[in-house]
Design a protein around this motif. Structure first.
Motif, PDB file in Angstrom:
ATOM      1  N   GLY A 163     -37.724 167.051  96.237  1.00  0.00           N
ATOM      2  CA  GLY A 163     -36.312 166.777  96.469  1.00  0.00           C
ATOM      3  C   GLY A 163     -35.532 166.579  95.189  1.00  0.00           C
ATOM      4  O   GLY A 163     -34.412 167.091  95.039  1.00  0.00           O
ATOM      5  N   ILE A 164     -36.111 165.851  94.238  1.00  0.00           N
ATOM      6  CA  ILE A 164     -35.388 165.524  93.006  1.00  0.00           C
ATOM      7  C   ILE A 164     -35.382 166.690  92.026  1.00  0.00           C
ATOM      8  O   ILE A 164     -34.342 167.029  91.443  1.00  0.00           O
ATOM      9  N   LEU A 218     -31.692 165.057  99.731  1.00  0.00           N
ATOM     10  CA  LEU A 218     -31.907 163.684  99.261  1.00  0.00           C
ATOM     11  C   LEU A 218     -31.487 162.671 100.319  1.00  0.00           C
ATOM     12  O   LEU A 218     -32.149 161.656 100.519  1.00  0.00           O
ATOM     13  N   THR A 219     -30.366 162.940 101.021  1.00  0.00           N
ATOM     14  CA  THR A 219     -29.993 162.032 102.108  1.00  0.00           C
ATOM     15  C   THR A 219     -30.916 162.208 103.305  1.00  0.00           C
ATOM     16  O   THR A 219     -30.968 161.341 104.180  1.00  0.00           O
ATOM     17  N   ALA A 220     -31.657 163.310 103.334  1.00  0.00           N
ATOM     18  CA  ALA A 220     -32.618 163.553 104.408  1.00  0.00           C
ATOM     19  C   ALA A 220     -34.043 163.175 103.999  1.00  0.00           C
ATOM     20  O   ALA A 220     -34.997 163.493 104.714  1.00  0.00           O
ATOM     21  N   PRO A 236     -32.604 172.175  86.570  1.00  0.00           N
ATOM     22  CA  PRO A 236     -33.196 173.309  85.843  1.00  0.00           C
ATOM     23  C   PRO A 236     -34.411 173.904  86.547  1.00  0.00           C
ATOM     24  O   PRO A 236     -34.867 174.983  86.171  1.00  0.00           O
ATOM     25  N   LEU A 237     -34.925 173.217  87.594  1.00  0.00           N
ATOM     26  CA  LEU A 237     -36.071 173.739  88.333  1.00  0.00           C
ATOM     27  C   LEU A 237     -35.723 174.051  89.785  1.00  0.00           C
ATOM     28  O   LEU A 237     -36.619 174.288  90.605  1.00  0.00           O
ATOM     29  N   ALA A 238     -34.421 174.064  90.111  1.00  0.00           N
ATOM     30  CA  ALA A 238     -33.997 174.286  91.495  1.00  0.00           C
ATOM     31  C   ALA A 238     -34.544 175.599  92.035  1.00  0.00           C
ATOM     32  O   ALA A 238     -34.619 176.609  91.312  1.00  0.00           O
ATOM     33  N   ASP A 239     -34.949 175.568  93.308  1.00  0.00           N
ATOM     34  CA  ASP A 239     -35.482 176.747  94.000  1.00  0.00           C
ATOM     35  C   ASP A 239     -36.751 177.270  93.351  1.00  0.00           C
ATOM     36  O   ASP A 239     -37.050 178.467  93.405  1.00  0.00           O
ATOM     37  N   HIS A 291     -27.437 171.102  98.179  1.00  0.00           N
ATOM     38  CA  HIS A 291     -28.305 170.051  97.671  1.00  0.00           C
ATOM     39  C   HIS A 291     -27.694 169.368  96.459  1.00  0.00           C
ATOM     40  O   HIS A 291     -27.093 170.016  95.592  1.00  0.00           O
ATOM     41  N   ALA A 292     -27.862 168.057  96.378  1.00  0.00           N
ATOM     42  CA  ALA A 292     -27.319 167.301  95.252  1.00  0.00           C
ATOM     43  C   ALA A 292     -27.969 167.704  93.935  1.00  0.00           C
ATOM     44  O   ALA A 292     -27.381 167.515  92.863  1.00  0.00           O
ATOM     45  N   SER A 293     -29.176 168.256  94.005  1.00  0.00           N
ATOM     46  CA  SER A 293     -29.883 168.695  92.797  1.00  0.00           C
ATOM     47  C   SER A 293     -29.859 170.213  92.638  1.00  0.00           C
ATOM     48  O   SER A 293     -30.735 170.789  91.985  1.00  0.00           O
TER      49      SER A 293
END
Length: 343
Positions: free
Chosen positions: A95-96, A103-105, A295-298, A289-291
């Protein structure tokens, strides 16, 4: 089955956050009894292995894929309390760092993917090993069935949560049918991965498998042509042939290989929840998504243009971060247990 932000409303998300926090607190307390000299070093590796295998989506139906949830595997290898913590660490890292699961989930995901799968799987597993013949094969069979049932159980829990706090007006009956139907198929993949992994570990170090402890059987002697139990002597379910360090290094190498290389060949089809959400319209109010700018998203490294290299590096980083974070948590819990016993 990572639930994004916006699927479940704020009150139910907050309520599951409380449930998740209570489950983690309960698990931290219970893990003190499970994390001994055998379990503690393995627990961080189990978390990293689950992270790696979750990157390997496998096709299950037309246009749909699935991936390991991991609750059954963690519970059987290192114990149910520690198993909840293992999957929770994975979900937190995803998530992070990787923008996978809102994050809210997070409370929803921990309640569904960590708590539900672990509790259901371990309950089924313990029930089966009590009635099946004592031995390695029985542990593997029980692992398969437990993992198989844990996935549709998680799908059912998600459906119940959506019935309570879903943000779109859709037929819950249709959602339930679609979710449970596709996740029964995903459960077959989960069961195969879990049984193969548990079987591999129990073949070389049965003492490292929490769920196999106490499954010794009496040594047999042939007397007058009949096999009889030898009093006072027990035969372990398998022989110990490999050092603890070699098992750990082999597991880490396998995790890095799966996340850094094999993951490139995973199915690109949406997973079970994503497919059902698109088909049934429950993703209409999904939020970014909040993140998303991580730099590592997806599961890719930002600014690395080669998709193979980008995904591989992200996978390796994820395994490294997860094994360090998980090992740190379990070392702290283990140390607290030792301090409590000394006091």
């Amino acid at each position: 089955m990572h639930v994004p932000d916006g699927f479940i409303d704020a009150p139910v998300s907050a309520a599951t956050g409380v449930v998740a926090a209570a489950a983690i607190a309960w698990s931290l307390r219970g893990a003190r009894r499970e994390l001994d000299e055998r379990t503690a070093p393995l627990a961080g590796l189990v978390a990293a292995f689950i992270f790696a295998v979750q990157m390997l989506n496998f096709p299950v139906a037309a246009g749909t894929s699935g991936h390991l949830l991991g609750g059954a595997l963690a519970a059987i290898l290192v114990g149910p309390y520690t198993g909840v913590l293992c999957v929770s660490v994975v979900l937190l890292m995803q998530g992070i760092l990787f923008a996978d699961g809102g994050l809210t989930a997070l409370g929803v995901n921990i309640t569904d993917m960590a708590l539900t799968t672990t509790v259901v799987a371990y309950a089924v597993f313990r029930g089966l090993v009590k009635v099946l013949p004592r031995g390695r094969r029985s542990v593997t069979v029980a692992s398969f069935v437990a993992a198989l049932l844990s996935v549709p159980a998680a799908a059912l829990v998600f459906t119940l949560l959506y019935a309570l706090g879903g943000t779109t007006d859709v037929s819950i009956g249709k959602v339930a049918t679609a979710m449970i139907g596709v996740h029964v198929l995903i459960g077959v993949g989960e069961a195969a991965i879990t049984a193969l992994t548990v079987g591999a570990v129990i073949a070389v170090r049965p003492d490292l498998v929490y769920g196999a402890r106490g499954l010794e059987r009496r040594l047999k002697l042939r007397v007058n042509g009949e096999l009889v139990d030898t009093p006072g002597q027990l035969e372990p379910v398998a022989a110990r042939r490999t050092s603890h360090r070699k098992v750990w290094l082999t597991g880490l190498a396998a995790s890095l290989l799966l996340a850094g290389f094999v993951s490139f060949y995973a199915s690109s089809n949406p997973d079970g929840l994503e497919k059902v959400a698109a088909d049934q319209g429950i993703d209409q109010k999904a939020k970014e998504h909040a993140s998303a700018d991580s730099p590592l998203a997806d599961y890719g490294v930002k600014d690395v243009e080669d998709a193979r290299v980008s995904g591989g590096l992200a996978g390796v980083i994820g395994v490294g971060v997860t094994v360090v974070a998980g090992s740190g948590v379990f070392w702290a819990v283990r140390r607290r247990r030792s301090t409590s016993q000394a006091a």
